[in-house]
Write a protein that holds these residues in place. Structure first.
Motif, short mmCIF file in Angstrom:
data_model
loop_
_atom_site.label_atom_id
_atom_site.label_comp_id
_atom_site.label_asym_id
_atom_site.label_seq_id
_atom_site.Cartn_x
_atom_site.Cartn_y
_atom_site.Cartn_z
N ASN A 40 0.84 -1.17 0.08
CA ASN A 40 -0.05 0.14 0.04
C ASN A 40 0.81 1.09 -0.02
OD1 ASN A 40 0.78 -0.53 2.53
ND2 ASN A 40 -1.03 -0.26 3.41
N ALA A 41 2.32 1.08 0.49
CA ALA A 41 3.14 2.29 0.25
C ALA A 41 3.68 2.47 -1.16
CB ALA A 41 4.32 1.83 1.44
N GLY A 123 -11.43 4.33 2.11
CA GLY A 123 -10.59 4.78 1.24
C GLY A 123 -9.50 4.39 1.03
N THR A 125 -6.07 2.03 -0.17
CA THR A 125 -5.34 1.94 -1.45
C THR A 125 -5.78 0.97 -2.67
OG1 THR A 125 -3.71 0.33 -0.39
CG2 THR A 125 -3.27 2.79 -0.30
N THR A 192 -4.47 2.98 8.43
CA THR A 192 -4.04 1.73 8.02
C THR A 192 -4.38 0.17 9.02
OG1 THR A 192 -2.42 0.58 6.46
CG2 THR A 192 -1.77 1.77 8.39
P1 IMP Z 1 -4.85 0.77 3.36
O1 IMP Z 1 -3.62 0.52 4.16
O2 IMP Z 1 -4.53 0.49 1.98
O3 IMP Z 1 -5.92 -0.10 3.93
O4 IMP Z 1 -5.54 2.32 3.47
C1 IMP Z 1 -5.96 2.87 4.51
C2 IMP Z 1 -5.91 4.47 4.58
O5 IMP Z 1 -4.25 4.34 4.80
C3 IMP Z 1 -6.23 5.06 3.37
O6 IMP Z 1 -6.61 6.24 3.62
C4 IMP Z 1 -4.78 5.23 2.39
O7 IMP Z 1 -4.70 6.22 1.52
C5 IMP Z 1 -3.59 5.30 3.55
N1 IMP Z 1 -2.35 4.88 3.31
C6 IMP Z 1 -2.10 3.53 3.34
N2 IMP Z 1 -0.92 3.42 2.97
C7 IMP Z 1 -0.43 4.66 2.66
C8 IMP Z 1 1.01 4.90 2.25
O8 IMP Z 1 1.96 4.61 2.06
N3 IMP Z 1 0.88 6.57 2.11
C9 IMP Z 1 -0.07 7.25 2.28
N4 IMP Z 1 -1.40 6.83 2.67
C10 IMP Z 1 -1.24 5.66 2.79
#
Ligand code: IMP
Ligand code: GTP
Ligand code: MG
Length: 335
Positions: A40-41, A123, A125, A192
């Motif tokens: 996700n990063a 929202g 990634t 996250t």
């Molecule tokens: P997830 O980690 O994909 O489940 O996303 C959950 C939240 O964390 C969302 O708002 C994403 O946009 C944010 N997010 C996750 N990883 C990153 C990153 O590396 N940079 C910026 N936002 C992130």
């Protein structure tokens, strides 16, 4: 010999990859290990004029002394993304994942891109990271050691790190996401799926806090956030564009929401990570005439004043100051 951890102070995308690119050569690091959630990063780094967008491989690819780029057992791996990056960066032979890394499969990505709660409310990634972590907690997730195509890349990451420590080598630990995206310390539920502060980065790669030399907290000269949730002082899209603060997500390509630098958030982040050093990035976006400068004395008077005001507010000095995307565009006041 040193162990440096680099973590984000706001909502991610502060430029941790760029700070790693600088420190890897300064410290003559032999090992760079990545903690955090998973693909996700997205880290964008510019090494010797070439831009790389990395979601899995640690940002130490430009390190002259680097022998091992490692992904710790706490990090989720998407094998296709990983193998693609190994090829693009030509880092085969140096890049390894821990046997116990959790594996993201198509089924996880499907949930992460269709579940209304995840897509619309949080929202995410859409990388499948959250659903994979959920399955790991249920102890049903596949691990890297079960995936034949990862076989040549498997290693014992904590073992490698402790061998490096015993040899008195310098080690960099790369955090991803950032403090206010932490499942425990962030702006829940818009966060996250793990804690991502410095202590968790240690746990992700298999070290305890007593061997850490420095925790460098990366703060951007303004704050951005992708996805939903609180953003104090948020600017309108029109104002963001007017100020030249527009950024698009490396993974999602979404327009990042933006707000001015926030000292209160920065101070709490310093506490949550027990930061010992601060890296400020993107000073050049606030003060374009300062782009590419490498000496503090050469900065414009306006930039110097802005820096000293912020340093007073947060009661810490900016040890590193980014003045452009390239690894060499940095002011280093560490001495
Ligand atoms: P997830 O980690 O994909 O489940 O996303 C959950 C939240 O964390 C969302 O708002 C994403 O946009 C944010 N997010 C996750 N990883 C990153 C990153 O590396 N940079 C910026 N936002 C992130
Ligand atoms: P996440 O782990 O996804 O949170 O990423 P990150 O903290 O590594 O940051 P990311 O690479 O997503 O975003 C930072 C962006 O800013 C990249 O495009 C970098 O090239 C760029 N960047 C980093 N430092 C500076 C700087 O000092 N000045 C300018 N102009 N750009 C910078
Ligand atoms: Mg990013």
């Amino acid at each position: 010999m040193s162990v440096d951890i680099v973590v984000g102070g706001f909502w991610g995308d502060e430029g941790k990859g760029k700070i790693i690119s600088h420190l890897v050569n300064k410290r003559q690091a032999t090992i760079v290990a990545r903690g955090g959630v998973g693909p996700n990063a997205g880290h964008t780094i510019v090494v010797d004029g070439v831009e790389y967008k990395l979601r899995m491989i640690p940002s130490g690819i430009g390190g002259k002394n680097v022998q091992k780029l490692l992904i710790g057992p706490g990090v989720l791996v998407n094998p296709d993304v990983f193998l693609d990056e190994v090829e693009k960066t030509e880092m085969k032979g140096k890049t390894f994942v821990d046997h116990q890394c959790g594996i993201i499969e198509e089924s996880h990505r499907k949930i992460d891109t269709t579940d209304p709660h995840l897509v619309k409310k949080v929202g995410t990634t859409g990388s499948g990271s959250g659903p994979a972590n959920e399955e790991r907690v249920r102890r049903k997730l596949k691990l890297a050691k079960e995936i034949p195509k990862l076989k040549p890349f498997l290693t014992d990451v904590p073992g490698e790190i402790h061998r490096g420590l015993a040899n008195k080598e310098s080690i960099l630990l790369e955090g991803t996401q950032a403090t206010y995206l932490s499942l425990f310390h962030g702006t829940y539920p818009f966060v996250t799926t793990k804690d991502v502060t410095a202590s968790s980065i240690c746990a992700d790669v298999g070290i305890g806090p007593t061997v850490v030399t420095d925790v460098t907290l990366v703060l951007k000269a303004y704050v951005t956030r992708v996805g939903e949730g609180l953003l104090p002082g948020e600017l309108t899209e029109e104002e963001t564009i007017k100020r030249g603060w527009t950024e698009y997500g490396t993974v999602t390509k979404r327009l990042r929401r933006a707000a001015p630098f926030n000292a209160e958030l920065a101070k709490r982040s310093i506490q949550l990570n027990s930061a010992t050093k601060i890296a400020l990035t993107k000073l050049d976006i606030l003060f374009p005439t300062d782009q590419g400068k490498t000496s503090f004395d050469d900065l414009s008077e306006e930039a110097k004043l802005w820096i000293s005001d912020r340093e007073k507010e947060i009661d810490m000095r900016f040890t590193f100051i980014g003045t452009g995307p390239a690894d060499i565009e940095i002011i280093d006041r560490e001495g």
